[in-house]
Design an enzyme around this catalytic site. Structure first.
Site, mmCIF file in Angstrom:
data_model
loop_
_atom_site.group_PDB
_atom_site.id
_atom_site.type_symbol
_atom_site.label_atom_id
_atom_site.label_comp_id
_atom_site.label_asym_id
_atom_site.label_seq_id
_atom_site.Cartn_x
_atom_site.Cartn_y
_atom_site.Cartn_z
ATOM 1 N N SER A 1 6.659 5.265 -1.809
ATOM 2 C CA SER A 1 5.900 4.153 -1.251
ATOM 3 C C SER A 1 5.217 4.566 0.055
ATOM 4 O O SER A 1 4.430 5.495 0.076
ATOM 5 C CB SER A 1 6.824 2.952 -1.054
ATOM 6 O OG SER A 1 6.102 1.801 -0.667
ATOM 7 N N ASP B 1 -0.970 0.547 0.557
ATOM 8 C CA ASP B 1 -0.090 1.642 0.923
ATOM 9 C C ASP B 1 -0.177 2.703 -0.181
ATOM 10 O O ASP B 1 -0.886 2.503 -1.182
ATOM 11 C CB ASP B 1 1.340 1.128 1.162
ATOM 12 C CG ASP B 1 2.032 0.673 -0.100
ATOM 13 O OD1 ASP B 1 1.338 0.329 -1.083
ATOM 14 O OD2 ASP B 1 3.278 0.642 -0.129
ATOM 15 N N ASP C 1 1.453 3.755 -2.790
ATOM 16 C CA ASP C 1 1.648 3.468 -4.215
ATOM 17 C C ASP C 1 1.013 2.144 -4.623
ATOM 18 O O ASP C 1 1.168 1.694 -5.754
ATOM 19 C CB ASP C 1 3.124 3.511 -4.602
ATOM 20 C CG ASP C 1 3.939 2.376 -4.015
ATOM 21 O OD1 ASP C 1 3.609 1.910 -2.909
ATOM 22 O OD2 ASP C 1 4.935 1.957 -4.652
ATOM 23 N N ASP D 1 1.431 -1.006 -3.956
ATOM 24 C CA ASP D 1 2.092 -2.285 -4.197
ATOM 25 C C ASP D 1 2.026 -3.203 -2.982
ATOM 26 O O ASP D 1 2.363 -4.383 -3.074
ATOM 27 C CB ASP D 1 3.539 -2.106 -4.683
ATOM 28 C CG ASP D 1 4.447 -1.411 -3.690
ATOM 29 O OD1 ASP D 1 3.959 -0.917 -2.651
ATOM 30 O OD2 ASP D 1 5.671 -1.345 -3.953
#
Length: 528
Positions: free
Chosen positions: A147, A296, A298, A300
């Protein structure tokens, strides 16, 4: 210490990667202390899955650790889901170091246990992976990502069949299965095993085809948007989602649009960190954008900034984005069975908005996984919106996890409606404040080792302060599942604190209604 050395030699014999073997050899040639750091215990699997720096040994992210985790997950699925082998596991990954190898190893471990493995042949955003779990009917989903963690890290996240992140007790049951696996002796299929299915582009297209459905005023023309993918994997998907949704193609930060796991232009790839959005704000100013958005790494999470009257730009807090989205959704949907959800450490304003619109409201534990879980436990409600203050937003019913791409589509529509109604986005926020009170949010962290942080919070729980700063404590609440202590200082001031689950710090959160909570957070931090 001899046990650590013998175990390190055993790992060295099993380690498949040359760079990790080199690292192990260096550890064996060095001091006992560093060897103990790597081999005293192992990386623990929890509700966030696994997350740590890439490196050699059981306390780091490497292929042996991932193979052990995948074998434990496979065992759990075979024991708990009668048709898990045929339903299979769908696997995605980001652009960080070794993500592709970790994903393929997961597929090979599953195939060796007779479980169908469906794997993307390229990097994908986490929400795209989670969205497809339901579409393919998989028994579980895995995404290899850290992440918004620092560049040196990687991670391993598991989703249930409904597209939500795992919560307790599933995490402990998977962890128990992982405990039974020898990381140096995990069976792997061949990479071309028939049980390994490489997914084609139709799964990306299916996600994109659903993107326009999040729009509530699709007749509105788009407004100029500046965007940064922050070197993550969301850039191409977001641009395509905007196109499918009838929005203008965003101006993108070219240096940050393509995936790069080294994150060369940001020290910390997190939209919440100071300086992370600097290139985006410069582009927004130069392009005449109405709003600046970023994901961000990734994709999400969603960050945003808005123009200010003096010609500058202001980064929005996570709660402010939540308020804008909530007001838009509640204004453009109907039904008293509608449900909105937020977390303990997010603003209390959403509860007031829900009451004003006559809809259902739920507050749940810290961590977006609990929002997805709460949706599942309210089947008689029509879920319309969930958010957490750490830039996590869910504006549709699939996947049951935060999705920074669909949220970006809807927030761009919020900006388009503001323009159509000749209102600024700051004006929208001001109107919300006028109606519900000016909610001022603040947060801070106190660095301390995890055991010390937990002990400090436990100490305050056992003997709560009677006052903080110049205000008396009027109520004390403890939320055991979240490890969170809430102090109410009259009706207009709320302070909360909890040990971080992933970092060596205690996190403190303050909310004041027409009161600045920051000085009171400082006073509370002093009590730690």
């Amino acid at each position: 210490m001899s046990d650590f050395r013998s175990e390190a030699r055993r790992w060295l014999a099993a380690e498949p990667d040359a760079d990790m073997r080199e690292e192990l050899e260096s550890l064996l040639a060095g001091a006992d202390d560093e060897l103990a750091v790597r081999f005293d215990g192992r990386l623990q699997f929890g509700t966030a899955g696994l997350r740590a720096a890439v490196g050699a040994g059981p306390q780091r992210m490497n292929r042996l650790v991932v193979q052990q985790a995948a074998a434990g997950l496979a065992e759990y699925l075979l024991k708990s889901e009668p048709d898990a082998a045929t339903r299979g596991v769908i696997i995605g990954y980001d652009a960080r170091r070794k993500s592709d190898a970790f994903a393929l190893d997961t597929a090979r471990v599953c195939a060796a246990r007779g479980i169908r493995a469906m794997i993307f042949p390229h990097v994908v955003p986490t929400p795209l992976l989670a969205w497809n779990i339901v579409g393919v009917g998989a028994a579980a989903g895995v995404v290899v990502t850290a992440s918004h963690n620092p560049p040196a890290d990687n991670g391993y996240k598991v989703f249930t069949a409904d597209g939500a992140q795992i919560v307790s007790p599933v995490d402990t049951e998977i962890a128990a299965c992982i405990d039974m696996v020898d990381p140096c002796d995990v069976a792997l299929s061949e990479p071309d095993d028939p049980l390994i299915q490489w997914l084609d582009d139709s799964y990306v297209q299916a996600y994109l085809a659903a993107a326009p459905a999040v729009r509530l005023r699709p007749e509105l023309a788009g407004v100029p948007v500046a965007y940064s993918a922050m070197h993550g994997v969301g850039g191409d998907t977001l641009v395509a989602a905007f196109d499918r949704s009838g929005l203008l193609t965003p101006f993108v930060v070219p240096e940050q649009q393509q995936p790069d796991g080294t994150f060369p232009t940001v020290a910390f790839p997190n939209p919440e960190e100071p300086g992370a959005m600097d290139l985006l704000l410069a582009l927004a100013a130069a392009s005449g954008a109405a709003i600046a958005l970023c994901n961000d790494p990734d994709a999400d999470r969603l960050g945003a900034a808005i123009p200010t009257p003096d010609g500058g730009w202001r980064r929005l807090q996570g709660d402010e984005i939540g308020w804008l989205l909530a007001e838009h959704i509640l204004r453009h949907t109907t039904g008293d069975d509608r449900l909105v959800i937020t977390t303990l450490v997010s603003s209390s304003l959403l509860a007031k908005m829900a009451a004003a619109y006559g809809v259902r409201f739920a507050e749940t534990y810290t961590g977006f996984k609990w929002i997805g879980h709460t949706v599942l436990t309210h089947p008689d409600s029509h879920f319309v919106f969930g958010y957490e203050q750490a830039l996590g937003y869910l504006v549709c019913g699939r996947p049951l996890d935060k999705d920074g791409i669909s949220a970006a589509v809807l927030l761009a529509e919020v900006a388009a409606l503001a323009k159509a109604e000749d209102v600024t986005l700051q004006g929208r926020l001001d109107a919300i404040s006028e109606r519900f009170g000016r909610h001022v949010m603040a947060d801070m962290s106190v660095k301390m080792p995890p055991a010390d942080g937990s002990a400090a919070v436990a100490r305050l729980r056992a003997t709560p302060p009677t006052e903080v700063g110049d205000r008396a404590v009027s109520a004390v609440e403890w939320f055991d599942e979240a490890g969170l202590l809430r102090l109410q200082l009259g009706p207009e001031l709320r302070l909360q604190l909890r040990p971080s689950g992933t970092e060596p710090k205690v996190k403190l959160y303050g909310e004041g209604i027409d009161v600045d909570p920051a000085p009171y957070l400082d006073a509370l931090a002093a009590l730690l």
